[in-house]
Design a protein around this motif. Structure first.
Motif, PDB file in Angstrom:
ATOM      1  N   GLU A   1       0.837  -1.214   0.000  1.00  0.00           N
ATOM      2  CA  GLU A   1       0.000   0.000   0.000  1.00  0.00           C
ATOM      3  C   GLU A   1       0.870   1.261   0.000  1.00  0.00           C
ATOM      4  O   GLU A   1       0.615   2.206  -0.753  1.00  0.00           O
ATOM      5  N   ILE A   2       1.909   1.263   0.805  1.00  0.00           N
ATOM      6  CA  ILE A   2       2.791   2.423   0.916  1.00  0.00           C
ATOM      7  C   ILE A   2       3.555   2.669  -0.390  1.00  0.00           C
ATOM      8  O   ILE A   2       3.759   3.812  -0.793  1.00  0.00           O
ATOM      9  N   HIS A   3       3.969   1.620  -1.056  1.00  0.00           N
ATOM     10  CA  HIS A   3       4.850   1.729  -2.229  1.00  0.00           C
ATOM     11  C   HIS A   3       4.152   1.391  -3.547  1.00  0.00           C
ATOM     12  O   HIS A   3       4.820   1.042  -4.523  1.00  0.00           O
ATOM     13  N   ASN A   4       2.845   1.530  -3.594  1.00  0.00           N
ATOM     14  CA  ASN A   4       2.085   1.122  -4.768  1.00  0.00           C
ATOM     15  C   ASN A   4       2.543   1.807  -6.050  1.00  0.00           C
ATOM     16  O   ASN A   4       2.702   1.145  -7.080  1.00  0.00           O
ATOM     17  N   ASP A   5       2.776   3.110  -6.016  1.00  0.00           N
ATOM     18  CA  ASP A   5       3.211   3.819  -7.223  1.00  0.00           C
ATOM     19  C   ASP A   5       4.561   3.299  -7.717  1.00  0.00           C
ATOM     20  O   ASP A   5       4.764   3.113  -8.916  1.00  0.00           O
ATOM     21  N   GLU A   6       5.479   3.066  -6.791  1.00  0.00           N
ATOM     22  CA  GLU A   6       6.797   2.549  -7.162  1.00  0.00           C
ATOM     23  C   GLU A   6       6.696   1.127  -7.738  1.00  0.00           C
ATOM     24  O   GLU A   6       7.413   0.778  -8.678  1.00  0.00           O
ATOM     25  N   LEU A   7       5.799   0.337  -7.183  1.00  0.00           N
ATOM     26  CA  LEU A   7       5.609  -1.026  -7.681  1.00  0.00           C
ATOM     27  C   LEU A   7       5.073  -1.023  -9.110  1.00  0.00           C
ATOM     28  O   LEU A   7       5.543  -1.787  -9.957  1.00  0.00           O
ATOM     29  N   TYR A   8       4.110  -0.157  -9.384  1.00  0.00           N
ATOM     30  CA  TYR A   8       3.589  -0.060 -10.749  1.00  0.00           C
ATOM     31  C   TYR A   8       4.668   0.441 -11.704  1.00  0.00           C
ATOM     32  O   TYR A   8       4.745  -0.012 -12.848  1.00  0.00           O
ATOM     33  N   ALA A   9       5.507   1.369 -11.244  1.00  0.00           N
ATOM     34  CA  ALA A   9       6.609   1.854 -12.078  1.00  0.00           C
ATOM     35  C   ALA A   9       7.578   0.712 -12.390  1.00  0.00           C
ATOM     36  O   ALA A   9       8.028   0.565 -13.534  1.00  0.00           O
ATOM     37  N   ASN A  10       7.896  -0.109 -11.387  1.00  0.00           N
ATOM     38  CA  ASN A  10       8.767  -1.262 -11.606  1.00  0.00           C
ATOM     39  C   ASN A  10       8.131  -2.239 -12.588  1.00  0.00           C
ATOM     40  O   ASN A  10       8.805  -2.787 -13.460  1.00  0.00           O
ATOM     41  N   TRP A  11       6.841  -2.491 -12.429  1.00  0.00           N
ATOM     42  CA  TRP A  11       6.149  -3.415 -13.330  1.00  0.00           C
ATOM     43  C   TRP A  11       6.252  -2.922 -14.771  1.00  0.00           C
ATOM     44  O   TRP A  11       6.496  -3.699 -15.693  1.00  0.00           O
ATOM     45  N   GLN A  12       6.087  -1.613 -14.958  1.00  0.00           N
ATOM     46  CA  GLN A  12       6.173  -1.043 -16.303  1.00  0.00           C
ATOM     47  C   GLN A  12       7.583  -1.203 -16.874  1.00  0.00           C
ATOM     48  O   GLN A  12       7.747  -1.571 -18.038  1.00  0.00           O
ATOM     49  N   LEU A  13       8.588  -0.933 -16.058  1.00  0.00           N
ATOM     50  CA  LEU A  13       9.971  -1.112 -16.506  1.00  0.00           C
ATOM     51  C   LEU A  13      10.219  -2.551 -16.944  1.00  0.00           C
ATOM     52  O   LEU A  13      10.767  -2.801 -18.023  1.00  0.00           O
ATOM     53  N   LEU A  14       9.831  -3.488 -16.107  1.00  0.00           N
ATOM     54  CA  LEU A  14      10.039  -4.900 -16.423  1.00  0.00           C
ATOM     55  C   LEU A  14       9.266  -5.318 -17.678  1.00  0.00           C
ATOM     56  O   LEU A  14       9.763  -6.086 -18.490  1.00  0.00           O
ATOM     57  N   SER A  15       8.073  -4.785 -17.839  1.00  0.00           N
ATOM     58  CA  SER A  15       7.259  -5.101 -19.026  1.00  0.00           C
ATOM     59  C   SER A  15       7.913  -4.592 -20.298  1.00  0.00           C
ATOM     60  O   SER A  15       7.706  -5.150 -21.377  1.00  0.00           O
ATOM     61  N   ASN A  16       8.712  -3.525 -20.165  1.00  0.00           N
ATOM     62  CA  ASN A  16       9.421  -2.955 -21.312  1.00  0.00           C
ATOM     63  C   ASN A  16      10.811  -3.553 -21.488  1.00  0.00           C
ATOM     64  O   ASN A  16      11.610  -3.052 -22.277  1.00  0.00           O
ATOM     65  N   GLY A  17      11.116  -4.586 -20.705  1.00  0.00           N
ATOM     66  CA  GLY A  17      12.410  -5.241 -20.820  1.00  0.00           C
ATOM     67  C   GLY A  17      13.545  -4.504 -20.137  1.00  0.00           C
ATOM     68  O   GLY A  17      14.710  -4.787 -20.369  1.00  0.00           O
ATOM     69  N   GLU A  18      13.193  -3.552 -19.265  1.00  0.00           N
ATOM     70  CA  GLU A  18      14.202  -2.778 -18.543  1.00  0.00           C
ATOM     71  C   GLU A  18      14.395  -3.341 -17.142  1.00  0.00           C
ATOM     72  O   GLU A  18      13.630  -4.184 -16.685  1.00  0.00           O
ATOM     73  N   ARG A  19      15.416  -2.838 -16.457  1.00  0.00           N
ATOM     74  CA  ARG A  19      15.713  -3.293 -15.093  1.00  0.00           C
ATOM     75  C   ARG A  19      14.789  -2.625 -14.079  1.00  0.00           C
ATOM     76  O   ARG A  19      14.465  -1.450 -14.198  1.00  0.00           O
ATOM     77  N   SER A  20      14.445  -3.383 -13.067  1.00  0.00           N
ATOM     78  CA  SER A  20      13.661  -2.822 -11.956  1.00  0.00           C
ATOM     79  C   SER A  20      14.600  -2.112 -10.994  1.00  0.00           C
ATOM     80  O   SER A  20      15.816  -2.217 -11.108  1.00  0.00           O
ATOM     81  N   PHE A  21      14.043  -1.391 -10.041  1.00  0.00           N
ATOM     82  CA  PHE A  21      14.830  -0.700  -9.031  1.00  0.00           C
ATOM     83  C   PHE A  21      14.412  -1.165  -7.644  1.00  0.00           C
ATOM     84  O   PHE A  21      13.314  -1.697  -7.465  1.00  0.00           O
ATOM     85  N   MET A  22      15.304  -0.999  -6.688  1.00  0.00           N
ATOM     86  CA  MET A  22      15.021  -1.364  -5.298  1.00  0.00           C
ATOM     87  C   MET A  22      13.996  -0.395  -4.711  1.00  0.00           C
ATOM     88  O   MET A  22      13.981   0.789  -5.051  1.00  0.00           O
ATOM     89  N   ILE A  23      13.179  -0.911  -3.809  1.00  0.00           N
ATOM     90  CA  ILE A  23      12.173  -0.113  -3.113  1.00  0.00           C
ATOM     91  C   ILE A  23      12.474  -0.219  -1.629  1.00  0.00           C
ATOM     92  O   ILE A  23      12.802  -1.288  -1.126  1.00  0.00           O
ATOM     93  N   ASP A  24      12.367   0.900  -0.921  1.00  0.00           N
ATOM     94  CA  ASP A  24      12.666   0.938   0.514  1.00  0.00           C
ATOM     95  C   ASP A  24      11.878  -0.123   1.270  1.00  0.00           C
ATOM     96  O   ASP A  24      10.704  -0.369   0.969  1.00  0.00           O
ATOM     97  N   PRO A  25      12.511  -0.729   2.253  1.00  0.00           N
ATOM     98  CA  PRO A  25      11.823  -1.729   3.076  1.00  0.00           C
ATOM     99  C   PRO A  25      10.814  -1.080   4.022  1.00  0.00           C
ATOM    100  O   PRO A  25      10.835   0.138   4.231  1.00  0.00           O
ATOM    101  N   LEU A  26       9.973  -1.904   4.583  1.00  0.00           N
ATOM    102  CA  LEU A  26       9.058  -1.461   5.633  1.00  0.00           C
ATOM    103  C   LEU A  26       9.882  -1.245   6.892  1.00  0.00           C
ATOM    104  O   LEU A  26      10.727  -2.060   7.247  1.00  0.00           O
ATOM    105  N   ARG A  27       9.700  -0.137   7.547  1.00  0.00           N
ATOM    106  CA  ARG A  27      10.467   0.184   8.756  1.00  0.00           C
ATOM    107  C   ARG A  27       9.562   0.278   9.956  1.00  0.00           C
ATOM    108  O   ARG A  27       8.484   0.622   9.931  1.00  0.00           O
TER     109      ARG A  27
END
Length: 88
Positions: free
Chosen positions: A62-88
């Motif tokens: 829930e906290i990182h939903n926008d970043e997750l969708y951005a990663n999904w888009q990158l991966l769908s385009n054959g690009e590398r994903s990025f790290m997302i901050d952990p839950l603290r």
């Protein structure tokens, strides 16, 4: 499968799944020997992990939903994903 985050013993992975069985954006969360596949909408698609750990995954999602969708888009385009901050 690229690891995009780790917290409280949970490993979160996301990968490009061309022709895979899950046709919607999702993550794989592993805890010890258990794995759950969760859509980016928060629905459990397959598997299970202990309920307390699943609640942590859902909160993180829930906290990182926008970043997750951005990663999904990158991966769908054959690009590398990025790290997302952990839950603290």
């Amino acid at each position: 499968m690229p690891t995009i985050s780790m917290f409280y013993g949970i490993v979160i992975r996301m990968y490009r799944e061309i022709g895979g069985k899950h046709n919607l954006p999702h993550i794989h969360a592993e805890y010890q020997n258990d794995e759950v596949v969760v859509s980016l909408n928060g629905d459990v698609l397959e598997g299970q992990i202990p309920n307390k750990k699943l609640k942590l995954v859902l909160a993180w999602l829930e906290i990182h939903n926008d970043e997750l969708y951005a990663n999904w888009q990158l991966l769908s385009n054959g690009e590398r994903s990025f790290m997302i901050d952990p839950l603290r």
